[in-house]
Design an enzyme around this catalytic site. Sequence first.
Site, mmCIF file in Angstrom:
data_model
loop_
_atom_site.group_PDB
_atom_site.id
_atom_site.type_symbol
_atom_site.label_atom_id
_atom_site.label_comp_id
_atom_site.label_asym_id
_atom_site.label_seq_id
_atom_site.Cartn_x
_atom_site.Cartn_y
_atom_site.Cartn_z
ATOM 1 N N THR A 40 5.582 -10.794 3.619
ATOM 2 C CA THR A 40 6.310 -11.958 4.122
ATOM 3 C C THR A 40 7.047 -11.626 5.408
ATOM 4 O O THR A 40 7.058 -12.420 6.360
ATOM 5 C CB THR A 40 7.308 -12.452 3.056
ATOM 6 N N HIS A 43 4.662 -11.584 8.299
ATOM 7 C CA HIS A 43 4.335 -12.938 8.749
ATOM 8 C C HIS A 43 5.449 -13.504 9.633
ATOM 9 O O HIS A 43 5.177 -14.150 10.656
ATOM 10 C CB HIS A 43 4.117 -13.853 7.545
ATOM 11 N N ILE A 175 1.210 -3.752 -4.227
ATOM 12 C CA ILE A 175 1.456 -4.402 -5.516
ATOM 13 C C ILE A 175 0.289 -4.163 -6.461
ATOM 14 O O ILE A 175 0.477 -3.914 -7.662
ATOM 15 C CB ILE A 175 1.742 -5.902 -5.331
ATOM 16 N N ASP A 195 -11.197 -2.537 -3.443
ATOM 17 C CA ASP A 195 -10.707 -2.848 -2.102
ATOM 18 C C ASP A 195 -11.815 -2.465 -1.124
ATOM 19 O O ASP A 195 -12.866 -1.950 -1.526
ATOM 20 C CB ASP A 195 -9.411 -2.076 -1.793
#
EC number: 1.1.1.103
Length: 342
Positions: A40, A43, A175, A195
């Site tokens: 976040t 961003h 996470i 991934d």
Amino acid sequence: MKALVKQKAEPGLWLMDVPEPEYGPTDVLIKVLRTGICGTDLHIRAYDGWAQQAVTTPLILGHEFVGEVAAIGSDVADIATGDLVSGEGHLVCGKCRNCLAGRRHLCRSTVGLGVGRDGAFAEYVVLPASNVWVHRVPVDLDIAAIFDPFGNAVHTALSFPLVGEDVLITGAGPIGIMAAAVARHAGARNVVITDVSEARLALARKVGVSLALNVADRTIADGQRELGLREGFDIGLEMSGRPEAMREMVANMTHGGRIAMLGLPAEEFAVDWARIVTSMITVKGIYGREMYETWYAMSVLLEGGLDLAPVITGRYGYRDFEAAFDDAASGLGGKIILDWTV
């Protein structure tokens, strides 16, 4: 005090002198020791389309932190000056149906620390006492600083019983890696994480996953065969927000499989709903942490020996925030910590 501020409606952050925050009778003033950088925050720094809609400048950002209580309001009980604390970054109304029923994580009026109000990338932060978690047992400061994302991992991983189950995790970001560590610690039989970043898959191997699978080269079905899984995965933890990851997860679940979905897609996408229905797959959305059952679970897991040290891959003094943010944005490592005491 010094603070990292989104001062202008454009890309960038500014280290500035700002007034110390004022606190009321039900608030706690916290001296920040360390903070974690979240996606976040990246961003907001980039000022992308989401940030332009979500953030009003000027704003002190940051919601992952650990600190020491500097002062308490006159009505605050059970928290004392000098306590080591972290903070729940979702501030709720306390009056809606869900809040009154004790389901505060479902509040429809949630405000995010460091998004909807000034946050913790500063020398001091103020929170309502109801959002302060006191660390009653010893905890490493770096780990205490990331209790917010650790809580996301715990909330997701413990959504369903794990003992003896085969678990698929799509997305080896910090996470996802923490969720893998939790699943392993909580008794899962096999934990497979996927991934396309070899660097992050290498981190996942450090927390003891059964298989870290690069899906740029191999399929999830290949991983199943390698581990001898004949009926698919029992539990899926979708952490990436990628449409192809969710579709592959659904395709590789056993009948009656259960999926917890934390990854936030950037746009709508199609999935095989017929397979979800006919295979009787449960899909559960996850957002944030349960207040405060998740926080209790985090503390108990750490007391029980859960090791998250491999997830921390970078530490910087707050004055070196540009390098720290670049490190976090590279996508090559785990969690990046800012030290506010140097």
